[in-house]
Write a protein that holds these residues in place. Structure first.
Motif, PDB file in Angstrom:
ATOM      1  N   VAL A  82       0.841  -1.195   0.000  1.00 38.98           N
ATOM      2  CA  VAL A  82       0.000   0.000   0.000  1.00 38.98           C
ATOM      3  C   VAL A  82       0.877   1.247   0.000  1.00 38.98           C
ATOM      4  N   ALA A 130      -2.676  -2.364   5.579  1.00 41.07           N
ATOM      5  CA  ALA A 130      -3.579  -3.357   5.015  1.00 41.07           C
ATOM      6  C   ALA A 130      -2.808  -4.473   4.316  1.00 41.07           C
ATOM      7  N   ASP A 131      -1.554  -4.224   3.958  1.00 43.04           N
ATOM      8  CA  ASP A 131      -0.717  -5.237   3.326  1.00 43.04           C
ATOM      9  C   ASP A 131      -0.011  -6.126   4.335  1.00 43.04           C
TER      10      ASP A 131
END
Length: 211
Positions: free
Chosen positions: A70, A107-108
């Protein structure tokens, strides 16, 4: 035409034989109907047939996964009041700290933070970086040179990307952060708040993976 004989209206013998023969022919006709057979598929369709994929309800946590990093904005510059010190090696001659307000879990799955390394002379090295727990890798996004008032992005970032973290060594602070605080198994050791809580004084979290 059926003939009837006598008062009991019983069919005569020729008529009865004719009726029985008619019934037998009807039964034979029903029984002799051929059973429908499945039509064979054309050769090209049979060769190109692919069975449907089976859906698994439980995912393999160790299966290879595509990593889509991200985009992360650079954090605010660290303040001394927000620094949390941690030990890398008792024999080391540097002071290591993390800016508590910079810690985030993307989020990764990567854990990002600002590290402040201070030498015996008071010289500081400040960098914004990240660790990947699934591959035990590190990436540096930016540094804060002495006297600078803003981050300087790492220009070699596109060329080098993520680099493998070596085993825990004397001044390998990124490896210490990943192994003892930021990673658990192959994932982040909780939320950013939980990681900061551990850094503030709770017992170091031991990774389930031996490096």
């Amino acid at each position: 035409m059926i003939e009837f004989a006598g008062r009991g209206l019983r069919p005569s013998l020729p008529a009865a034989c004719l009726l029985a023969a008619t019934l037998c022919l009807g039964l034979v006709g029903c029984a002799s109907k051929p059973t429908p057979q499945p039509q064979p598929q054309p050769a090209d369709e049979a060769e190109n047939y692919t069975p449907p994929k089976k859906e698994w309800s439980i995912l393999d946590p160790f299966a290879p996964k595509d990593f889509k990093e991200v985009e992360v904005p650079l954090p605010a510059l660290p303040r001394d009041a927000d620094l949390i010190t941690f030990e890398v090696s008792p024999a080391g001659n540097f002071n290591f700290a993390v800016d508590a307000k910079s810690v985030s879990v993307g989020a990764d799955g990567a854990v990002r933070y600002t590290a402040v390394v201070t030498g015996a002379s008071g010289m500081r090295n400040v960098s914004f970086e990240a660790v990947r727990c699934d591959t035990f890798q590190r990436k540096m996004y930016a540094t804060l040179p002495k006297g600078a008032t803003d981050w300087v992005r790492n220009r070699s970032d596109d060329r080098e990307g993520w680099t493998q973290l070596a085993g825990i060594s004397r001044n390998n602070y990124a490896g210490t952060l990943a192994k003892d605080f930021m990673c658990e198994g192959r994932g982040a050791a909780g939320t950013a708040q939980e990681i900061v809580r551990d850094l503030r004084g709770e017992a170091p979290r031991k990774s389930a993976i031996q490096r």
